[in-house]
Design a protein around this motif. Sequence first.
Motif, mmCIF file in Angstrom:
data_model
loop_
_atom_site.group_PDB
_atom_site.id
_atom_site.type_symbol
_atom_site.label_atom_id
_atom_site.label_comp_id
_atom_site.label_asym_id
_atom_site.label_seq_id
_atom_site.Cartn_x
_atom_site.Cartn_y
_atom_site.Cartn_z
ATOM 1 N N GLY A 183 9.417 0.214 -8.203
ATOM 2 C CA GLY A 183 10.822 0.587 -8.100
ATOM 3 C C GLY A 183 11.432 0.231 -6.757
ATOM 4 N N PRO A 184 12.679 0.650 -6.534
ATOM 5 C CA PRO A 184 13.353 0.354 -5.266
ATOM 6 C C PRO A 184 12.606 0.967 -4.089
ATOM 7 N N LEU A 185 12.516 0.236 -3.000
ATOM 8 C CA LEU A 185 11.825 0.726 -1.813
ATOM 9 C C LEU A 185 12.708 1.677 -1.008
ATOM 10 N N PRO A 186 12.126 2.743 -0.468
ATOM 11 C CA PRO A 186 12.853 3.464 0.577
ATOM 12 C C PRO A 186 13.084 2.507 1.734
ATOM 13 N N ARG A 187 14.288 2.435 2.248
ATOM 14 C CA ARG A 187 14.560 1.467 3.306
ATOM 15 C C ARG A 187 15.630 2.016 4.237
ATOM 16 N N PRO A 188 15.596 1.589 5.504
ATOM 17 C CA PRO A 188 16.645 2.033 6.430
ATOM 18 C C PRO A 188 17.998 1.465 6.028
ATOM 19 N N LEU A 189 19.043 2.188 6.351
ATOM 20 C CA LEU A 189 20.389 1.722 6.049
ATOM 21 C C LEU A 189 20.791 0.608 7.010
ATOM 22 N N ASP A 190 21.541 -0.371 6.501
ATOM 23 C CA ASP A 190 22.172 -1.349 7.375
ATOM 24 C C ASP A 190 23.491 -0.758 7.876
ATOM 25 N N ASN A 191 24.088 -1.389 8.881
ATOM 26 C CA ASN A 191 25.285 -0.835 9.520
ATOM 27 C C ASN A 191 26.426 -0.574 8.552
ATOM 28 N N ASP A 192 26.704 -1.562 7.679
ATOM 29 C CA ASP A 192 27.841 -1.405 6.766
ATOM 30 C C ASP A 192 27.616 -0.255 5.787
ATOM 31 N N ALA A 241 0.836 -1.204 0.000
ATOM 32 C CA ALA A 241 0.000 0.000 0.000
ATOM 33 C C ALA A 241 0.871 1.254 0.000
ATOM 34 N N GLY A 242 1.976 1.203 0.744
ATOM 35 C CA GLY A 242 2.889 2.337 0.748
ATOM 36 C C GLY A 242 3.512 2.581 -0.611
ATOM 37 N N ARG A 243 3.821 1.498 -1.337
ATOM 38 C CA ARG A 243 4.350 1.637 -2.707
ATOM 39 C C ARG A 243 3.363 2.405 -3.579
ATOM 40 N N VAL A 244 2.102 2.004 -3.516
ATOM 41 C CA VAL A 244 1.083 2.646 -4.356
ATOM 42 C C VAL A 244 0.920 4.104 -3.962
ATOM 43 N N ALA A 245 0.887 4.374 -2.657
ATOM 44 C CA ALA A 245 0.750 5.751 -2.194
ATOM 45 C C ALA A 245 1.935 6.610 -2.644
ATOM 46 N N LEU A 246 3.143 6.046 -2.596
ATOM 47 C CA LEU A 246 4.330 6.795 -3.013
ATOM 48 C C LEU A 246 4.288 7.098 -4.508
ATOM 49 N N ALA A 247 3.850 6.112 -5.295
ATOM 50 C CA ALA A 247 3.736 6.333 -6.741
ATOM 51 C C ALA A 247 2.738 7.436 -7.043
ATOM 52 N N ASN A 248 1.620 7.435 -6.327
ATOM 53 C CA ASN A 248 0.610 8.469 -6.538
ATOM 54 C C ASN A 248 1.102 9.829 -6.072
ATOM 55 N N ALA A 249 1.819 9.841 -4.961
ATOM 56 C CA ALA A 249 2.301 11.108 -4.414
ATOM 57 C C ALA A 249 3.340 11.759 -5.314
ATOM 58 N N THR A 250 4.169 10.945 -5.958
ATOM 59 C CA THR A 250 5.214 11.486 -6.829
ATOM 60 C C THR A 250 4.737 11.683 -8.266
ATOM 61 N N GLY A 251 3.574 11.104 -8.597
ATOM 62 C CA GLY A 251 3.090 11.178 -9.974
ATOM 63 C C GLY A 251 3.875 10.290 -10.913
ATOM 64 N N ASP A 252 4.602 9.332 -10.369
ATOM 65 C CA ASP A 252 5.428 8.426 -11.162
ATOM 66 C C ASP A 252 4.938 6.994 -10.957
ATOM 67 N N PRO A 253 4.114 6.466 -11.855
ATOM 68 C CA PRO A 253 3.577 5.110 -11.677
ATOM 69 C C PRO A 253 4.655 4.044 -11.529
ATOM 70 N N GLY A 276 10.031 -7.935 -1.826
ATOM 71 C CA GLY A 276 9.579 -7.844 -3.216
ATOM 72 C C GLY A 276 8.197 -7.232 -3.327
ATOM 73 N N GLN A 277 7.849 -6.825 -4.535
ATOM 74 C CA GLN A 277 6.546 -6.209 -4.778
ATOM 75 C C GLN A 277 5.442 -7.255 -4.712
ATOM 76 N N ASP A 278 4.368 -6.954 -3.975
ATOM 77 C CA ASP A 278 3.198 -7.826 -3.837
ATOM 78 C C ASP A 278 3.617 -9.256 -3.519
ATOM 79 N N ARG A 279 4.406 -9.415 -2.479
ATOM 80 C CA ARG A 279 4.871 -10.741 -2.086
ATOM 81 C C ARG A 279 3.713 -11.619 -1.629
ATOM 82 N N TRP A 280 3.602 -12.803 -2.157
ATOM 83 C CA TRP A 280 2.593 -13.815 -1.836
ATOM 84 C C TRP A 280 1.161 -13.327 -2.069
#
Length: 297
Positions: A70-79, A53-65, A159-163
């Motif tokens: 695309g790549p998910l915004p995600r927290p950085l790992d330590n490395d 749902a967040g993916r869809v909302a982000l696409a709508n918010a940016t106007g970029d389907p 992944g997108q729409d997992r299961w």
Amino acid sequence: MSTDYPLLAVPGYELYQLAHVATFIADGLVRHRRAAVARDRPGRRRAARDVDAGRVALANATGDPSAAAGPLPRPLDNDTYRAARGLLAGQMKREAMVVSMSSLGRDSWAVVGFVPGLGPVGAELANHDLAGALREHILTRPARELVGWSVTDRPLRLGQDRWGTADEAAAVADLDPRRAQHQAVARNLRGVSSEVDGVIAERFAGVDLDASSASPAPPPQRAASSPTPGEEATRQPFRAASRALAVEADDDAVELLNQQNDASGARAALGDVPGRSPRPAQPSSHRAAPGRGAIRP
């Protein structure tokens, strides 16, 4: 004076909406990782549903389907956090900075920062605009709202729409109308379908999703911070970068290995190994074969 709001300027409302949606996605990824480690299948499905749902909302918010796949915004790992901070080469004088990841061979941007009471925070994002919006978000929101951006031990992926978990209407039904983050998600899911619009209208009755009330009030001023000297990542950023680019197992692989190890352990205990006769009981001093047992975070 509170240190919860180290601010330079109040961001624009539209960019602020993007940061709220990105944070909703990050929270879902963290929940998904926890559920994967706990083998909580319903919890994994709910978290995956919310990330979708967040993916869809982000696409709508940016106007970029294309952003929905695309790549998910995600927290950085330590490395990656250490590598990205090292790329700043001593420039980090505030609690959040944006840096290009191109020097690490990645087509992405990182937000690298520190939040009092929370510790190191960071994010990897697909474009500079979203990175800038999230930087302002980290500089303006209370620490309790930024837990999803805490640096993790391993990269988080989903992944997108997992299961087949995509269900925007169900995701909206679980949103909290009092939270600015959830208001931003609902605002940017409008128009997906008549069913989703109906759930939004019911769930957010009396809430003006187009109002700018979610934008932060001007926070107290803060003193400029100084960079921490002598950090190993600053002296040798690319040693951390080489680890940051290592291949990591995603959460699906974690659960699969857990299941395989459990099954292998059960068969070994019974001597049920194809092509072999059951083995006699081993002395108590016998050590288990390496690699057995559940994957741990």
